[in-house]
Each structure stands twice: as C-alpha cells, then as structure tokens.
Design a protein around this motif. Structure first.
Motif, mmCIF file in Angstrom:
data_model
loop_
_atom_site.group_PDB
_atom_site.id
_atom_site.type_symbol
_atom_site.label_atom_id
_atom_site.label_comp_id
_atom_site.label_asym_id
_atom_site.label_seq_id
_atom_site.Cartn_x
_atom_site.Cartn_y
_atom_site.Cartn_z
ATOM 1 N N ASP A 20 50.502 33.083 45.943
ATOM 2 C CA ASP A 20 50.452 33.882 44.724
ATOM 3 C C ASP A 20 49.539 35.064 45.020
ATOM 4 O O ASP A 20 48.314 34.945 45.023
ATOM 5 C CB ASP A 20 49.900 33.051 43.571
ATOM 6 C CG ASP A 20 49.953 33.774 42.236
ATOM 7 O OD1 ASP A 20 49.659 34.987 42.222
ATOM 8 O OD2 ASP A 20 50.265 33.139 41.223
ATOM 9 N N GLY A 21 50.144 36.205 45.302
ATOM 10 C CA GLY A 21 49.396 37.369 45.765
ATOM 11 C C GLY A 21 48.304 37.816 44.816
ATOM 12 O O GLY A 21 47.212 38.201 45.244
ATOM 13 N N ARG A 22 48.580 37.760 43.515
ATOM 14 C CA ARG A 22 47.600 38.234 42.539
ATOM 15 C C ARG A 22 46.343 37.374 42.533
ATOM 16 O O ARG A 22 45.226 37.897 42.479
ATOM 17 C CB ARG A 22 48.231 38.284 41.144
ATOM 18 C CG ARG A 22 49.299 39.358 41.010
ATOM 19 C CD ARG A 22 49.792 39.486 39.586
ATOM 20 N NE ARG A 22 50.766 40.561 39.472
ATOM 21 C CZ ARG A 22 51.327 40.944 38.326
ATOM 22 N NH1 ARG A 22 51.002 40.309 37.203
ATOM 23 N NH2 ARG A 22 52.191 41.921 38.304
ATOM 24 N N LYS A 23 46.528 36.052 42.576
ATOM 25 C CA LYS A 23 45.359 35.161 42.595
ATOM 26 C C LYS A 23 44.540 35.363 43.867
ATOM 27 O O LYS A 23 43.305 35.403 43.836
ATOM 28 C CB LYS A 23 45.802 33.705 42.477
ATOM 29 C CG LYS A 23 46.280 33.303 41.098
ATOM 30 C CD LYS A 23 46.574 31.821 41.050
ATOM 31 C CE LYS A 23 47.027 31.378 39.661
ATOM 32 N NZ LYS A 23 47.332 29.918 39.614
ATOM 33 N N ALA A 66 49.550 42.950 46.350
ATOM 34 C CA ALA A 66 48.633 42.522 45.296
ATOM 35 C C ALA A 66 47.308 43.268 45.373
ATOM 36 O O ALA A 66 46.729 43.637 44.343
ATOM 37 C CB ALA A 66 48.402 41.020 45.396
ATOM 38 N N LEU A 67 46.818 43.521 46.566
ATOM 39 C CA LEU A 67 45.573 44.278 46.725
ATOM 40 C C LEU A 67 45.743 45.717 46.242
ATOM 41 O O LEU A 67 44.808 46.305 45.689
ATOM 42 C CB LEU A 67 45.129 44.261 48.191
ATOM 43 C CG LEU A 67 44.494 42.962 48.688
ATOM 44 C CD1 LEU A 67 44.322 43.007 50.205
ATOM 45 C CD2 LEU A 67 43.156 42.722 48.009
ATOM 46 N N LYS A 68 46.927 46.270 46.442
ATOM 47 C CA LYS A 68 47.190 47.626 45.958
ATOM 48 C C LYS A 68 47.092 47.673 44.441
ATOM 49 O O LYS A 68 46.566 48.631 43.865
ATOM 50 C CB LYS A 68 48.581 48.093 46.428
ATOM 51 C CG LYS A 68 48.869 49.557 46.114
ATOM 52 C CD LYS A 68 50.115 50.048 46.835
ATOM 53 C CE LYS A 68 51.364 49.409 46.307
ATOM 54 N NZ LYS A 68 52.603 50.040 46.818
ATOM 55 N N GLU A 69 47.571 46.632 43.775
ATOM 56 C CA GLU A 69 47.470 46.548 42.318
ATOM 57 C C GLU A 69 46.019 46.437 41.856
ATOM 58 O O GLU A 69 45.680 46.845 40.746
ATOM 59 C CB GLU A 69 48.261 45.340 41.795
ATOM 60 C CG GLU A 69 49.770 45.467 41.957
ATOM 61 C CD GLU A 69 50.500 44.246 41.440
ATOM 62 O OE1 GLU A 69 49.832 43.312 40.943
ATOM 63 O OE2 GLU A 69 51.742 44.208 41.538
ATOM 64 N N GLN A 70 45.156 45.904 42.723
ATOM 65 C CA GLN A 70 43.735 45.744 42.406
ATOM 66 C C GLN A 70 42.935 47.003 42.751
ATOM 67 O O GLN A 70 41.700 47.005 42.643
ATOM 68 C CB GLN A 70 43.159 44.550 43.165
ATOM 69 C CG GLN A 70 43.693 43.206 42.726
ATOM 70 C CD GLN A 70 43.147 42.765 41.389
ATOM 71 O OE1 GLN A 70 42.018 43.059 41.031
ATOM 72 N NE2 GLN A 70 43.971 42.062 40.610
ATOM 73 N N ASN A 71 43.617 48.037 43.189
ATOM 74 C CA ASN A 71 42.985 49.328 43.491
ATOM 75 C C ASN A 71 41.993 49.226 44.646
ATOM 76 O O ASN A 71 40.940 49.872 44.642
ATOM 77 C CB ASN A 71 42.280 49.900 42.249
ATOM 78 C CG ASN A 71 41.991 51.387 42.392
ATOM 79 O OD1 ASN A 71 42.753 52.128 43.026
ATOM 80 N ND2 ASN A 71 40.887 51.839 41.830
ATOM 81 N N LEU A 103 51.886 38.856 55.027
ATOM 82 C CA LEU A 103 51.012 40.017 54.938
ATOM 83 C C LEU A 103 51.392 40.977 53.810
ATOM 84 O O LEU A 103 50.525 41.370 53.014
ATOM 85 C CB LEU A 103 50.993 40.739 56.287
ATOM 86 C CG LEU A 103 50.030 41.909 56.453
ATOM 87 C CD1 LEU A 103 48.592 41.463 56.211
ATOM 88 C CD2 LEU A 103 50.161 42.508 57.847
ATOM 89 N N PRO A 104 52.663 41.376 53.674
ATOM 90 C CA PRO A 104 53.022 42.291 52.576
ATOM 91 C C PRO A 104 52.740 41.725 51.190
ATOM 92 O O PRO A 104 52.436 42.484 50.267
ATOM 93 C CB PRO A 104 54.532 42.509 52.781
ATOM 94 C CG PRO A 104 54.756 42.257 54.230
ATOM 95 C CD PRO A 104 53.802 41.147 54.578
#
Length: 341
Positions: free
Chosen positions: A320-323, A33-38, A27-28
């Motif tokens: 891969d959180g970003r993807k 990664a979602l936080k980085e995506q605003n 989960l974290p």
C-alpha cells in the motif's frame, strides 16, 4: 516545541529529500506515493537486468537495460496519461525484432546512443517527460550480476541466477564491458549524502536491491550518510531468491553484504494475507508470506515499524504505497529535525 510542530515548521523550509534505491515493479508504487506526499525524490535505479525486452536490447546494442528506468520515468512524470501509455506500449506484432519491446525502451536506447551514455540520456528524457524529481542510473555502465550459491557454485547473469533455483550465499557486480571496478557517478553519491531518508526496496532482494549496494562507492555513501536508512521488506517470498525467508533474513543478508548494521528502520507487513485470492499457478514468483521475526530484527540493530502494509487485489499482493510513503515521510522529517537540534 512538539515533534509535530517541529515537522510542520521544517516542512515550510524545504521538502524532505528522499532517495529510493532499487528496481522492479515495487519501486514505482512507492515513488508514486512519495510524489503525492510532496517529497523531493531521487530514484537510483538498478542497471543489471538482463531479461525480457531490456535484456534483448542490451544484447543487440550494448546499452544499460532500460526497463526499470522506463517504469520509474513514468511513475515520476507529469505528462498526460495518453503520453505515458504510448511510452509504455509494448509491441505485440510478429516482427522478429519489435515483438515484445516497449516503445520507451527503444527511446531510452536511442537517447543513450545520441548522448553516448545512459546518465545523460535519462536526464534529457526526464526533462522531456516533465519528471518531478531526479532519476539516476546506479551506474553509467551496464553491469553483470554474479552470485555464489551455498553449494559453492558460481553463476553470472540475473536470469540465469534465478533460474538455477539454488540458495544464494552472496552476490556482486562487475562491469559488463571492462575489467574496471563498477562505480556510481558523483550525482548519485551526492544525493545519498544529502538525503534525509535513504530507502531500500521494495523489490527482489538479490536482483533489484543488492546489485546497487554492491557498487563500492555507492555502498560507501550509504554507510556514511546521516540519513535514516529504511528497508521496505517484501511482503511475499520470491522463487529462486528468498524461499522461506523471514523479514529478519532479508535484513541480515543486506547487512552482511554491507559489512555491518546499516539499516536503521525496517517497515514490515503485520497483516494476514488472504491466500484464497492468490493463484500460484499464475504468479509463481511468490511462494508464501514473509514471516515476522521481530526479535531477530531488533538483534540486527534496527527499529521495526509494522502495520497492514498490503494492497491485495486480483490475486496479486502489492505494498500500500500511501501507508508506506507516510511512514517514510515521518522518518525523513524526524531526521531533518535531528539535524537542526
């Protein structure tokens, strides 16, 4: 207006509202990664863990297990890394009580006593830790996970269920301290109702994801939401829970517990895993890569998005959180656009 133009136009009006439901170590990764995506994030966190430091604290002072909540707080916090490290510090002394406990777990337990309930405790701590988003315990009361196995036997307790190493038929939750029906508090239901995307996982299918969905009013909110309901399928099977499961098996189990086809989109890994880096002696929670069954997934009524979603290092396999976050945001924007049309 093209989809990209619509998404760009919509993004100027508000951030996509993404609700992530689950628990455990996966989960974290997604939340960071979602936080980085605003994204405008709401994390709804499992409260039925009864192992490790969380279980010990729960047994001593009868509080909702704090471990998953602690990790989510850190993932969405804007405090310094040093402060996060202190919050996450786990005692290694030989003291019979403090040994193995994380400082953050003790702080959450203390605030629970001060406020009289875990929901208000987490909201207070969220302010202290400058959390970007919302963190809601799935229930304001500690829950007990129950399971019926394929052989008909029944077991209570998350750790006890997985230790049985039997094939699980179904799970459900009960209030640990009362006979009343488990329920989520209104802010949890409102977040799901207003979401653009509701994300399930990644995490242990029977012990991190389904315990939340077995809270009746929370499950009903997921069924009724107009959000895109997304399942992030696990990359590896898990010992004692999903031995030899395909991606379709995961989705089928969730839909069976919800009583219908409620998963709109499934994110599944399509890349080959380098098993030479994998040491099963050290990480026996993983057995084998989850097999792909795209036909079965389509029969479950859901869209399938497949990619190289893995980040493998030091013998461990993570998403891969970003993807993953980019796919979630794209789906959330699409849901926002559909509402405006």
């Amino acid at each position: 207006m093209t989809f990209d133009e619509k998404a760009n136009h919509t993004s100027k009006s508000r951030r996509p509202q993404v609700v992530v439901i689950g628990g455990g170590t996966g989960l974290p990764v997604v939340l960071n990664a979602l936080k980085e995506q605003n994204a405008d994030i709401t994390a709804i966190v499992t409260v039925s863990d009864d192992g490790g430091s969380s279980g010990s604290i729960r047994n001593f002072i009868n509080v909702v297990p704090p471990g998953d909540i602690r990790n989510v707080l850190v993932s969405l916090s804007e405090i310094s890394q040093e402060e996060k490290d202190v919050f996450q510090y786990r005692f290694d002394s030989s003291d019979s009580f403090f040994s193995g406990h994380a400082i953050g777990n003790l702080i959450i337990a203390a605030l629970n006593e001060m406020h009289g309930n875990i929901f208000d405790a987490v909201q207070s701590l969220s302010k202290m830790m400058k959390v970007d988003g919302h963190i809601f315990p799935a229930s304001n009361e500690p829950l007990t996970l129950n399971a019926e196995f394929v052989d008909g036997s029944i077991q209570a307790g998350e750790k006890e269920i997985t230790d049985k190493d039997k094939r699980i038929k179904r799970v459900w939750v009960t209030n640990t301290n009362s006979k009343s029906e488990p329920e989520a508090v209104p802010p949890v239901l409102e977040a799901i109702k207003n979401a653009d995307a509701v994300v399930l996982g990644p995490g242990s299918l029977f012990t991190s994801i389904l315990p939340n969905l077995m809270i009746p009013n929370l499950a009903e909110a997921v069924k009724k939401t107009n959000a895109e309901v997304i399942y992030i399928c696990n990359i590896m099977t898990q010992l004692g829970e999903t031995d030899h499961f395909s991606d379709c098996d995961h989705v089928r189990v969730i839909n069976a517990h919800l009583g219908g086809h409620y998963i709109n989109t499934t994110l599944v890994n399509g890349a080959k895993i380098d098993m030479s880096k994998f040491n099963p002696k050290d990480y026996d929670a993983y057995l084998e890569p989850v097999k792909n069954d795209f036909k079965g997934l389509r029969e479950q009524g859901c869209r399938v998005i497949t990619d190289d979603f893995i980040d493998q290092h030091s013998g461990l396999v993570f998403h891969d959180g970003r993807k993953v976050a980019k796919e979630i945001i794209n789906l959330a924007y699409a849901a926002m656009t559909r509402r405006k049309e």
